[in-house]
Design an enzyme around this catalytic site. Structure first.
Site: not given
Length: 177
Positions: A23, A103, A105, A107, A120, A123
């Site tokens: 992102r 990142d 994953d 959070d 997450d 994930e």
């Protein structure tokens, strides 16, 4: 690399462990930089996802990055109060192109009432296996979740009641110059 200074605009790029761009945020305004940290603000900032989708942030958000810690913090200023979205992520680097981090994953979301939620986990476990995170990396990431939760509980740094107000007021001063 010369550090960006107050009032500069930078791009932020988030990657995954495999090196793929995840992102990107365009035109984050820098509010403060030190050798180890960067504080900025996103306000109706264009965000581009790895699949090409684009969207614009809805509210102002103060962002905090530190070179020592494996997390970054986004304080979203909403009508019902401050919400925090904290990414478990590598310490950032800054180069000619952008502020960059990986990142991982996991959070932590903090709601205006102080309630927190770890997000997450599935994930994270999927990517940990697929991208073969080392045992050392797994340990570092999980220890930094503990540090982050401690900061939240102690209202340290970006979680201090005055922090968001101070930096948002500074943003408004710079914006209205």
């Amino acid at each position: 690399m010369k550090l960006p200074k107050e009032g500069d605009f930078i791009t932020i790029q988030s990657y995954k462990h495999n090196g793929r761009l995840h992102r990107a945020w365009r035109d984050t305004m820098v509010l403060k930089t030190t050798e180890n940290a960067l504080i900025g603000v996103n306000d109706h900032t264009l965000v581009t996802e790895n699949d090409g989708r684009r969207w614009v942030t809805r509210e102002p958000a103060i962002v905090y990055f530190h070179k020592k810690y494996w997390f970054n913090i986004i304080a979203m200023i909403r009508e019902d109060g401050i919400s925090y979205y904290c990414n478990i992520a590598s310490p950032h680097i800054i180069d000619e192109e952008a502020l960059k981090y990986i990142d991982y994953d996991l959070d932590v979301k903090v709601f205006p009432d102080g309630h927190k939620r770890l997000l997450d986990i599935d994930e994270y476990e999927f990517h940990r296996s697929k991208m073969q995170y080392s045992a050392d990396l797994d340990y570092i990431l999980k220890e930094n979740v503990k540090i982050l939760v401690d900061w939240i509980n102690q209202q340290k740094g970006p979680f201090s009641p005055a922090y968001v107000d101070i930096w948002y007021r500074r943003y408004l001063e710079l914006k209205n110059r």
